[in-house]
Every structure is written in structure tokens, then in C-alpha cells.
Scaffold this active site. Structure first.
Site: not given
Length: 209
Positions: A11, A187, A190
Site C-alpha cells: 500500500s 499510523d 503509511h
């Protein structure tokens, strides 16, 4: 001469990329570090054939990367291949008991690189250090395991004549300056826009085209 760059990973690389954007000039790059790197490089190479592609997929572990490697990496025949993978191999164990232990991470990552060298012997490899910062999500145990993965990636980079891009230390320094880890990694994993820019700058510092 490098004409095609491919970014691979999870991601952090994916960064909400457009799955329909396949022309290599921007729509598929997402909004993360890969897009920031691509924008700079595309602007600097307007006078020649040059393209950048993002094939990161959110949630991927190294085993997922290996499973799709032929269609999403080898078949694209990049001149430069940049890989950032590893944090989910830890995260998925803590969250779902479905992580990839360190020895298997190293073994499969090496298999992936051996396959790449066999199929694309001239490709320039760039291996990025996986990273994280302490947060409500990221514990000390997480930090230690992700750091161990970084050691593995650095060893593999030397073994396969790849460029190693160190990221953990530069992100820690930025977080210390900000006095807030979440200003860099929202977080603990990310990147924020600032974090993505720091990663992009570090990549460009280490990678010569």
C-alpha cells in the site's frame, strides 16, 4: 539507457493508484512516493522516451508479490525495478496470524530476485528498506522485526548488485524534528505527504539513472 521504471510493493507504493492508468505517464502512479519520484523524472526527461509504472498492491506481503511477479513485473520488462516490501509480512502476523516469518521472507525475496535476474539480466534493481515508526499500532516488537527485515534487504541488495535505499533512519530523524511520528507516518506505517516526499527525496539521492 533507462526508459522504463517500475515501482513494486504494498500500500505504501500503491497509494491509491488508478488501476486503469496504464500509459506510464502519470495516471497509474497514485499519490505516494512513487508518484513524486515519477513526476520529477518525467519532467526531466520530456525530450526522450521515458515512462514510469506503479504496480504496488495494498496489503501485499512478499509471498503475494512473488505470486504475481510474472504478470506485474517480468512481463513489463522494466529497465529499472524498484521494490519496497516487508511491513505487511510483520503486520499480518500481529493482526491476522498470517505473516511471513523472517527466514521465509528472505528465502522468497531471494527467489524473486533470482527469477528477475534470470529473466531480465540487465535490469537495474533498487531495493528499499522497509520501515515503521512507533504508534498505537506499531509496538516495540514490530519495530524490532521490521528492522530485521531491513537487514535482510540490505544483504540481498549486496548479493544481487542492487541499489539499497535506506529509509528507517531518515524517517526517524524527520519524526524527531517534527516531535510527532504521525506527521511522517500517519499510523506508524503509511506515509503522510511529508513522509512520502522524504522517501522520494531519499530514493532520488541514492538512485542514479
Amino acid at each position: 539507457m533507462i526508459k522504463k521504471i517500475l515501482f513494486q510493493g504494498d500500500s505504501i507504493t500503491d497509494a491509491r493508484r488508478d488501476r486503469e492508468g496504464i500509459n506510464g505517464y502519470g495516471p497509474d502512479m497514485g499519490c505516494g512516493y512513487a508518484a513524486l519520484i515519477a513526476g520529477k523524472l518525467l519532467a526531466a526527461n520530456l525530450d526522450r522516451e521515458f515512462s514510469c509504472f506503479n504496480r504496488g498492491i495494498s496489503g501485499n506481503r512478499v509471498v503475494d508479490l512473488y505470486a504475481r511477479w510474472k504478470v506485474d513485473a517480468l512481463n513489463l520488462k522494466p529497465d529499472l525495478l524498484s521494490v519496497l516490501i516487508g511491513v505487511n509480512d510483520t503486520w499480518h502476523e500481529f493482526a491476522f496470524e498470517n505473516g511471513v516469518e523472517l527466514d521465509r521472507y528472505e528465502r522468497i525475496y531471494r527467489m524473486l530476485l533470482e527469477w528477475t535476474r534470470a529473466e531480465l539480466p540487465e535490469v537495474k534493481l533498487v531495493l528499499c528498506e522497509p520501515f515503521c515508526l512507533k504508534s498505537e499500532l506499531v509496538t516495540d516488537e514490530w519495530m524490532a522485526e521490521v528492522a530485521a527485515r531491513g537487514v535482510i534487504v540490505k544483504k540481498l541488495a549486496a548479493e544481487f548488485d542492487a541499489v539499497f535505499v535506506p529509509l528507517q533512519n531518515v524517517l526517524e530523524k524527520a519524526a524527531a524534528k517534527a516531535n510527532d511520528n504521525l506527521k511522517i507516518l500517519r499510523d506508524g506505517v503509511h506515509p503522510t505527504l511529508a513522509g512520502a516526499q522524504i522517501i522520494a527525496d531519499q530514493w532520488l539521492k541514492y538512485v542514479e539513472l
